[in-house]
Design a protein around this motif. Structure first.
Motif, PDB file in Angstrom:
ATOM      1  N   ILE A 251       3.573  74.534  20.217  1.00 26.83           N
ATOM      2  CA  ILE A 251       2.548  75.452  19.730  1.00 26.83           C
ATOM      3  C   ILE A 251       2.341  75.261  18.230  1.00 26.83           C
ATOM      4  O   ILE A 251       3.292  75.226  17.445  1.00 26.83           O
ATOM      5  CB  ILE A 251       2.935  76.908  20.040  1.00 26.83           C
ATOM      6  CG1 ILE A 251       3.066  77.098  21.547  1.00 26.83           C
ATOM      7  CG2 ILE A 251       1.897  77.865  19.464  1.00 26.83           C
ATOM      8  CD1 ILE A 251       1.814  76.735  22.345  1.00 26.83           C
ATOM      9  N   GLY A 252       1.069  75.115  17.863  1.00 32.52           N
ATOM     10  CA  GLY A 252       0.680  75.027  16.467  1.00 32.52           C
ATOM     11  C   GLY A 252      -0.162  76.217  16.060  1.00 32.52           C
ATOM     12  O   GLY A 252      -0.722  76.926  16.909  1.00 32.52           O
ATOM     13  N   VAL A 253      -0.249  76.447  14.750  1.00 35.11           N
ATOM     14  CA  VAL A 253      -1.077  77.512  14.187  1.00 35.11           C
ATOM     15  C   VAL A 253      -1.999  76.876  13.157  1.00 35.11           C
ATOM     16  O   VAL A 253      -1.541  76.098  12.311  1.00 35.11           O
ATOM     17  CB  VAL A 253      -0.214  78.596  13.503  1.00 35.11           C
ATOM     18  CG1 VAL A 253      -1.106  79.737  13.001  1.00 35.11           C
ATOM     19  CG2 VAL A 253       0.856  79.116  14.458  1.00 35.11           C
ATOM     20  N   ALA A 254      -3.286  77.200  13.237  1.00 37.20           N
ATOM     21  CA  ALA A 254      -4.251  76.534  12.354  1.00 37.20           C
ATOM     22  C   ALA A 254      -5.329  77.509  11.911  1.00 37.20           C
ATOM     23  O   ALA A 254      -5.506  78.586  12.485  1.00 37.20           O
ATOM     24  CB  ALA A 254      -4.894  75.354  13.079  1.00 37.20           C
ATOM     25  N   LEU A 255      -6.046  77.110  10.868  1.00 36.55           N
ATOM     26  CA  LEU A 255      -7.317  77.711  10.493  1.00 36.55           C
ATOM     27  C   LEU A 255      -8.407  76.692  10.808  1.00 36.55           C
ATOM     28  O   LEU A 255      -8.278  75.523  10.425  1.00 36.55           O
ATOM     29  CB  LEU A 255      -7.367  78.026   8.997  1.00 36.55           C
ATOM     30  CG  LEU A 255      -6.679  79.271   8.467  1.00 36.55           C
ATOM     31  CD1 LEU A 255      -6.895  79.368   6.956  1.00 36.55           C
ATOM     32  CD2 LEU A 255      -7.195  80.523   9.147  1.00 36.55           C
ATOM     33  N   ASN A 256      -9.444  77.119  11.458  1.00 35.96           N
ATOM     34  CA  ASN A 256     -10.540  76.199  11.772  1.00 35.96           C
ATOM     35  C   ASN A 256     -11.162  75.686  10.465  1.00 35.96           C
ATOM     36  O   ASN A 256     -11.752  76.450   9.702  1.00 35.96           O
ATOM     37  CB  ASN A 256     -11.585  76.913  12.632  1.00 35.96           C
ATOM     38  CG  ASN A 256     -12.637  75.966  13.168  1.00 35.96           C
ATOM     39  OD1 ASN A 256     -12.799  74.842  12.687  1.00 35.96           O
ATOM     40  ND2 ASN A 256     -13.370  76.418  14.168  1.00 35.96           N
ATOM     41  N   GLN A 257     -10.970  74.396  10.193  1.00 33.40           N
ATOM     42  CA  GLN A 257     -11.470  73.706   9.000  1.00 33.40           C
ATOM     43  C   GLN A 257     -10.906  74.306   7.706  1.00 33.40           C
ATOM     44  O   GLN A 257     -11.589  74.363   6.682  1.00 33.40           O
ATOM     45  CB  GLN A 257     -13.001  73.672   8.979  1.00 33.40           C
ATOM     46  CG  GLN A 257     -13.586  72.878  10.135  1.00 33.40           C
ATOM     47  CD  GLN A 257     -15.082  72.668  10.014  1.00 33.40           C
ATOM     48  OE1 GLN A 257     -15.596  72.441   8.929  1.00 33.40           O
ATOM     49  NE2 GLN A 257     -15.775  72.743  11.149  1.00 33.40           N
ATOM     50  N   GLY A 258      -9.650  74.719   7.777  1.00 28.00           N
ATOM     51  CA  GLY A 258      -8.964  75.216   6.584  1.00 28.00           C
ATOM     52  C   GLY A 258      -7.478  74.952   6.699  1.00 28.00           C
ATOM     53  O   GLY A 258      -6.982  74.567   7.755  1.00 28.00           O
ATOM     54  N   SER A 259      -6.758  75.129   5.603  1.00 25.17           N
ATOM     55  CA  SER A 259      -5.313  74.938   5.588  1.00 25.17           C
ATOM     56  C   SER A 259      -4.615  76.281   5.725  1.00 25.17           C
ATOM     57  O   SER A 259      -4.638  77.098   4.798  1.00 25.17           O
ATOM     58  CB  SER A 259      -4.873  74.256   4.291  1.00 25.17           C
ATOM     59  OG  SER A 259      -3.465  74.265   4.177  1.00 25.17           O
ATOM     60  N   PHE A 260      -3.996  76.506   6.878  1.00 26.53           N
ATOM     61  CA  PHE A 260      -3.264  77.745   7.079  1.00 26.53           C
ATOM     62  C   PHE A 260      -2.104  77.827   6.082  1.00 26.53           C
ATOM     63  O   PHE A 260      -1.846  78.878   5.485  1.00 26.53           O
ATOM     64  CB  PHE A 260      -2.739  77.824   8.509  1.00 26.53           C
ATOM     65  CG  PHE A 260      -2.269  79.192   8.906  1.00 26.53           C
ATOM     66  CD1 PHE A 260      -3.048  80.010   9.709  1.00 26.53           C
ATOM     67  CD2 PHE A 260      -1.038  79.676   8.482  1.00 26.53           C
ATOM     68  CE1 PHE A 260      -2.625  81.280  10.062  1.00 26.53           C
ATOM     69  CE2 PHE A 260      -0.596  80.939   8.831  1.00 26.53           C
ATOM     70  CZ  PHE A 260      -1.389  81.744   9.623  1.00 26.53           C
ATOM     71  N   ALA A 261      -1.409  76.708   5.878  1.00 25.40           N
ATOM     72  CA  ALA A 261      -0.248  76.704   4.986  1.00 25.40           C
ATOM     73  C   ALA A 261      -0.627  77.104   3.567  1.00 25.40           C
ATOM     74  O   ALA A 261       0.066  77.910   2.926  1.00 25.40           O
ATOM     75  CB  ALA A 261       0.404  75.328   4.993  1.00 25.40           C
ATOM     76  N   LYS A 262      -1.733  76.559   3.059  1.00 28.56           N
ATOM     77  CA  LYS A 262      -2.153  76.891   1.701  1.00 28.56           C
ATOM     78  C   LYS A 262      -2.709  78.302   1.607  1.00 28.56           C
ATOM     79  O   LYS A 262      -2.448  79.016   0.637  1.00 28.56           O
ATOM     80  CB  LYS A 262      -3.194  75.885   1.222  1.00 28.56           C
ATOM     81  CG  LYS A 262      -2.629  74.510   0.909  1.00 28.56           C
ATOM     82  CD  LYS A 262      -3.705  73.582   0.369  1.00 28.56           C
ATOM     83  CE  LYS A 262      -3.134  72.206   0.029  1.00 28.56           C
ATOM     84  NZ  LYS A 262      -4.181  71.286  -0.485  1.00 28.56           N
TER      85      LYS A 262
END
Length: 285
Positions: A251-262
């Motif tokens: 399982i991954g976690v993301a922002l659509n066209q963005g950096s979740f980590a930043k």
């Protein structure tokens, strides 16, 4: 055995270190084909080196020889080894935890300590700070080109003696799946967890379901929000968070066209915990 050698280090490419490793390998056999996994492992980060090997090795042909040098203990008593994986590939590396994920997820069937009396670059015996060049690249090239067999690397040691870093397993607790953020998808800022897809499915999930995601570091809450589980990034609106299955079936976690980590100042490692709990579906207008 192929004649492929794949290099991974924390050296970067701003000086001649990696190029020197290429030169040593090619001096053994000009017909060797050399490839780079990455040379951008964060300095001394053995865990990330271990993970990048695991991320990559299964997609290479049998007989490929990998060299992984993330070696803060260079010149010490730590062992230099070559291991043979269950998928019939070879890894040349310091025995400092770099093989953790390979041993756990792929399997190691044999291990040998490099005999530096035989498998060491000639006239390099008084140098103890560049084993990547003098021992690992040289030994890998000899193995890949057939100059030596695996048995000729050096004395055999028990696979059980190979050093492993601590690994935490994901679990189900009170209706939530609890895991760690193992590593970042560096280029895009996605979070890669240690939660296997099959473990996540125990929450009785379907695409489009909503989940409460909580991220903590040292028991301090960093993030809490509701997000959707989708097949791909296209299943969310621009800038929205989502859960998805990454290329390692976790399982991954993301922002659509963005950096979740930043965006949320999230990093990876044993102290970074994630909790995912199913909640009633959220409908976006």
């Amino acid at each position: 055995m192929t004649n492929y050698v794949v290099l991974q280090t924390d050296f970067g490419t701003s000086d001649g270190a990696v190029c020197a490793m290429y030169g040593v390998a090619l001096s053994v056999d000009p017909g060797i084909r050399i490839f780079d996994l990455t040379h951008d492992i964060p300095q001394y980060n053995i865990w990330e080196g271990a993970y990048r090997l695991y991320q990559t090795i299964s997609y290479w042909p049998e007989g490929t020889v990998f060299v992984s040098v993330v070696d803060p203990g260079v010149g010490s008593e730590r062992r230099s080894v070559v291991v043979k994986t269950a998928s019939n590939q070879y890894i040349v590396t310091p025995d400092n935890g770099t093989l953790t994920q390979i041993k756990k997820h792929i399997g190691i069937v044999a291990a040998r300590i490099i005999d530096e009396n035989v498998n060491r670059l000639p006239y390099s015996g008084e140098s103890y700070t560049f084993h990547g060049r003098d021992v690992y690249a040289f030994t890998a090239a000899r193995l890949a080109s057939g100059v030596i067999s695996f048995d000729e690397v050096g004395p055999e040691v028990s696979v059980d003696s190979i050093i492993e870093l601590p690994v935490t397993e994901a679990s189900i607790e009170k209706g939530a799946v609890i895991g760690n953020i193992d590593i970042l998808d560096v280029r895009f800022g996605n979070l890669w967890t240690n939660i296997e897809r099959e473990k996540f499915k125990q929450l009785n999930i379907e695409y489009g379901d909503s989940f409460e995601v909580v991220i903590e570091n040292e028991q301090r809450q960093i993030y809490k929000n509701i997000m959707t589980y989708g097949r791909s990034f296209a299943d969310s609106h621009l800038g929205e968070p989502l859960l998805y299955v990454n290329s390692l079936d976790k399982i991954g976690v993301a922002l659509n066209q963005g950096s979740f980590a930043k965006a949320y100042h999230v990093k990876s490692g044993a102290n970074w915990k994630i909790s995912i709990r199913k909640v009633p579906k959220v409908i976006y207008n």
